[in-house]
Design an enzyme around this catalytic site. Structure first.
Site, mmCIF file in Angstrom:
data_model
loop_
_atom_site.group_PDB
_atom_site.id
_atom_site.type_symbol
_atom_site.label_atom_id
_atom_site.label_comp_id
_atom_site.label_asym_id
_atom_site.label_seq_id
_atom_site.Cartn_x
_atom_site.Cartn_y
_atom_site.Cartn_z
ATOM 1 N N PRO A 10 0.799 -1.222 0.000
ATOM 2 C CA PRO A 10 0.000 0.000 0.000
ATOM 3 C C PRO A 10 0.833 1.273 0.000
ATOM 4 O O PRO A 10 1.890 1.329 0.618
ATOM 5 C CB PRO A 10 -0.802 -0.103 1.307
ATOM 6 N N ASN A 11 0.319 2.233 -0.747
ATOM 7 C CA ASN A 11 0.888 3.594 -0.858
ATOM 8 C C ASN A 11 2.151 3.658 -1.706
ATOM 9 O O ASN A 11 2.640 4.754 -1.991
ATOM 10 C CB ASN A 11 1.153 4.206 0.533
ATOM 11 N N ARG A 18 4.875 10.850 -2.664
ATOM 12 C CA ARG A 18 4.659 10.584 -1.244
ATOM 13 C C ARG A 18 5.925 10.873 -0.438
ATOM 14 O O ARG A 18 6.969 10.254 -0.702
ATOM 15 C CB ARG A 18 4.329 9.086 -1.131
ATOM 16 N N TYR A 23 11.127 8.961 0.742
ATOM 17 C CA TYR A 23 11.068 7.929 -0.298
ATOM 18 C C TYR A 23 11.622 8.368 -1.653
ATOM 19 O O TYR A 23 11.633 7.569 -2.596
ATOM 20 C CB TYR A 23 9.617 7.444 -0.459
ATOM 21 N N ASN A 74 8.119 -5.462 -1.109
ATOM 22 C CA ASN A 74 8.081 -4.348 -0.162
ATOM 23 C C ASN A 74 6.638 -4.302 0.338
ATOM 24 O O ASN A 74 5.749 -3.789 -0.363
ATOM 25 C CB ASN A 74 8.462 -3.029 -0.830
ATOM 26 N N ALA A 77 3.293 -0.721 4.802
ATOM 27 C CA ALA A 77 2.838 -0.754 6.197
ATOM 28 C C ALA A 77 2.365 -2.144 6.631
ATOM 29 O O ALA A 77 2.335 -2.438 7.840
ATOM 30 C CB ALA A 77 1.722 0.267 6.391
ATOM 31 N N HIS A 80 4.322 -4.323 9.207
ATOM 32 C CA HIS A 80 4.217 -4.195 10.661
ATOM 33 C C HIS A 80 2.859 -4.664 11.195
ATOM 34 O O HIS A 80 2.626 -4.602 12.401
ATOM 35 C CB HIS A 80 4.437 -2.724 11.058
ATOM 36 N N ASP A 87 1.271 -15.314 6.378
ATOM 37 C CA ASP A 87 0.819 -16.692 6.225
ATOM 38 C C ASP A 87 0.737 -17.089 4.751
ATOM 39 O O ASP A 87 1.018 -18.242 4.392
ATOM 40 C CB ASP A 87 -0.540 -16.884 6.901
ATOM 41 N N GLU A 98 12.781 -9.329 1.388
ATOM 42 C CA GLU A 98 11.989 -8.198 1.902
ATOM 43 C C GLU A 98 12.789 -6.909 1.705
ATOM 44 O O GLU A 98 13.957 -6.842 2.102
ATOM 45 C CB GLU A 98 11.735 -8.437 3.400
ATOM 46 N N HIS A 100 12.846 -2.588 2.025
ATOM 47 C CA HIS A 100 12.296 -1.294 2.454
ATOM 48 C C HIS A 100 13.183 -0.196 1.910
ATOM 49 O O HIS A 100 14.416 -0.266 2.057
ATOM 50 C CB HIS A 100 12.221 -1.207 3.986
ATOM 51 N N SER A 102 13.279 2.924 2.938
ATOM 52 C CA SER A 102 13.827 3.673 4.070
ATOM 53 C C SER A 102 14.437 2.705 5.090
ATOM 54 O O SER A 102 14.150 1.498 5.074
ATOM 55 C CB SER A 102 12.714 4.495 4.741
ATOM 56 N N ARG A 107 13.500 4.692 12.235
ATOM 57 C CA ARG A 107 12.250 5.473 12.241
ATOM 58 C C ARG A 107 11.421 5.128 13.491
ATOM 59 O O ARG A 107 11.958 4.651 14.480
ATOM 60 C CB ARG A 107 11.496 5.216 10.930
ATOM 61 N N ARG A 111 7.704 0.757 13.400
ATOM 62 C CA ARG A 111 8.250 0.230 12.141
ATOM 63 C C ARG A 111 9.398 -0.745 12.378
ATOM 64 O O ARG A 111 9.973 -1.292 11.439
ATOM 65 C CB ARG A 111 8.757 1.376 11.247
HETATM 66 C C1 DQA Z 1 8.421 1.069 3.720
HETATM 67 C C2 DQA Z 1 8.515 1.321 5.229
HETATM 68 C C3 DQA Z 1 7.165 1.102 5.901
HETATM 69 O O1 DQA Z 1 7.274 1.336 7.296
HETATM 70 C C4 DQA Z 1 6.154 2.051 5.333
HETATM 71 O O2 DQA Z 1 4.877 1.829 5.907
HETATM 72 C C5 DQA Z 1 6.077 1.999 3.846
HETATM 73 C C6 DQA Z 1 7.317 1.880 3.081
HETATM 74 C C7 DQA Z 1 9.740 1.422 3.003
HETATM 75 O O3 DQA Z 1 9.869 1.043 1.826
HETATM 76 O O4 DQA Z 1 10.616 2.076 3.565
HETATM 77 O O5 DQA Z 1 5.009 2.146 3.251
HETATM 78 O O6 DQA Z 1 8.175 -0.313 3.517
#
Ligand code: DQA
Length: 146
Positions: A10-11, A18, A23, A74, A77, A80, A87, A98, A100, A102, A107, A111
């Site tokens: 998401p996002n 954003r 980012y 990735n 959110a 977390h 699952d 995995e 990220h 950031s 942070r 997170r």
């Molecule tokens: C993220 C870090 C997450 O905490 C955050 O909710 C994101 C992006 C990152 O790529 O740094 O949406 O996964």
């Protein structure tokens, strides 16, 4: 030929718009173009992004019928929060990295915990967009070694 699915949660469709101080300015489309152009030799990429947890879980379940070699995820959110997505990845047993953008450990405390890291082949955080490329290299080496 290996086939790798790059999943963004998401996002992450808002990359470039954003919180650019966290980012960066690059869009998801630009990132996908760069990854397609620089992927390790003999690796085919597929991209999928969703803001909907059930849709992401269904995409992962589809891999049971139509398997591929590896996943870069990735989870945004959901990292977390989502035992359900964890699952789903545990059920299909495809190796995943995995990522990220950031450094989640530098942070907010919420997170710092991931529902995915103990199942992952590797975890990459804080390398910006380059982290996706490092994840592909990690999978490439894993396929060669196994
Ligand atoms: C993220 C870090 C997450 O905490 C955050 O909710 C994101 C992006 C990152 O790529 O740094 O949406 O996964």
């Amino acid at each position: 030929m290996s086939k790798v699915l790059i999943l963004n949660g998401p996002n992450l469709n808002l990359l470039g718009k954003r919180e650019p101080e966290i980012y960066g300015q690059t869009t998801l489309q630009d990132l996908q173009k760069t990854l397609s152009a620089t992927a390790p030799i003999n690796m085919q990429l597929e991209f999928f992004q969703s803001n909907h947890e059930g849709i992401m879980i269904d995409r992962i379940h589809n891999l049971l019928d139509d398997p591929l070699s590896g996943i870069v995820i990735n989870p945004g959110a959901w990292t977390h929060t989502s035992i359900a997505l964890r699952d789903a990845l545990a059920a299909i047993k495809t190796p995943f990295v995995e990522v990220h953008i950031s450094n989640v450990h530098g942070r907010e405390a919420f997170r710092h915990h991931s529902y995915f890291s103990d199942l992952a082949l590797a975890v990459i955080a804080g390398c910006g967009y380059a982290g996706y490329g490092f994840a592909l290299e990690t999978l490439h080496k894993h396929f060669k070694d196994s």
